[in-house]
Design a protein around this motif. Sequence first.
Motif, PDB file in Angstrom:
ATOM      1  N   SER A 158       0.833  -1.206   0.000  1.00  0.00           N
ATOM      2  CA  SER A 158       0.000   0.000   0.000  1.00  0.00           C
ATOM      3  C   SER A 158       0.864   1.250   0.000  1.00  0.00           C
ATOM      4  CB  SER A 158      -0.922  -0.020   1.225  1.00  0.00           C
ATOM      5  OG  SER A 158      -1.779   1.109   1.223  1.00  0.00           O
ATOM      6  N   LEU A 163      -1.943  -0.790  -4.757  1.00  0.00           N
ATOM      7  CA  LEU A 163      -3.146  -1.075  -3.981  1.00  0.00           C
ATOM      8  C   LEU A 163      -3.816  -2.375  -4.414  1.00  0.00           C
ATOM      9  CD1 LEU A 163      -4.730   2.481  -3.656  1.00  0.00           C
ATOM     10  CD2 LEU A 163      -2.839   1.448  -2.404  1.00  0.00           C
ATOM     11  N   LEU A 198      -7.987   0.754   2.440  1.00  0.00           N
ATOM     12  CA  LEU A 198      -7.567   0.310   1.113  1.00  0.00           C
ATOM     13  C   LEU A 198      -8.760   0.184   0.174  1.00  0.00           C
ATOM     14  CD1 LEU A 198      -5.042  -0.849  -0.519  1.00  0.00           C
ATOM     15  CD2 LEU A 198      -6.043  -3.074  -0.010  1.00  0.00           C
TER      16      LEU A 198
END
Length: 423
Positions: A158, A163, A198
């Motif tokens: 991340s 991602l 996320l």
Amino acid sequence: MAQTNGTSPAAAPTTVPGIAELAVTMQRAKDFDDAGLHKDAERLWRDALQRRIALLGPNVPELAPAYERLASNLEAQGRWHDAERYRMSAVDVLENNKGVDPTELGRQASRLARNLQKQGRIAEAATVSYIALSALRQKGDDTVDAAWGYNGVGAILSAQGKLVEAEPFYRRAVEIRRARLGDGDVDTATSFNNYGVLLGRLGRLDEAVQMLRLAFDARERESSAGDRTAESALNLGITLDANGRWAEATPWLQKAATIWRARKAEADVIEADNALAVNLVHLGRAADAEPTLRRVLAARRAQQGHDAAATGQAWSNLGVTLDALGRHREALSAHDKALAIAVAGGPTQLLSVADYRANRAACYQALGRKTDAMAEYRLALVIYTTALGAEAPRTQSARRGAAGQVHAANDDNPIPVIVPPAH
């Protein structure tokens, strides 16, 4: 092997009273750390480490906890580079001794990876994180230790802006912790929080809100989790705001600000105020937001430096606000400053580079410079496609812009805000 602070080692606690004295020293150090008196605690942790070396020798695995405690103390002081040598020593004494529990080696390696990440050494941190995960999985892929490893790799990916790659690692950590620890556990709440942030950045709003609500509920039930509760409220507000549910976002952002003001956590209050100001822009109150965003920018420049990533995000938020007020040339200048900081930040700032190019494109559109706007969208699109996936909202927005479709200024464009780092 880590070195001591240069003073002579304390006498080896080879007697029962000596061992008892060592225990007292360690308890006093812990009490000082718990009270926030980290400098006082550091002196005692160093003394305890020297005593252990004198008692046990320099290369035994039993030294790892002493190295770990001193490293944690230094990190609490923001001395990440100083702490690194002790993190390395903890890993070394475990690696160099056969028969050591692999999960303990994995935990120490995971802590070292976080230290390297904090220093901005992301590539090194990624390598160490995969080593940690391998060690932590040796007792099974569905253990609590394995979850720790999956969470660590997710955090590093991340931080790299990867991602899509991070998603399965965070998801696996959630699955294991829910099964092993239950939804109310503090570690499960951390995984809910990380995964929720996320998912929000990937545009999967409903799933993100579900995870972040679970994190908030678990932390709110824990009386000592004030800062973590505020973190979950802030992340939930930011996620709702960034995905167009602006009115729903406001009370969550206000809740975070209220908790941090009551705790006199000034740096965190700045982050909450920043997010609230961005929320005002989305609600059509850019004029009300501008003074707060200028104050946030000044605070970031003073506290973190003119070239810090957080300062770049503050410039970008101010630029979007000025754009919304019709002050497009001023806005473009602010976005130029944000972009320069992000480009200088290297690979870990790529996603920010894309955000700032998309925001510059909105300014160019408003100024009638369609060719320049399309060029910025094309550059942003390449990064978004890799980092977020082809179907993510920001990717689709950049694709429309790159194709020359007309947008109103700021339509579908991201307004970057600071999301507290995953824990």
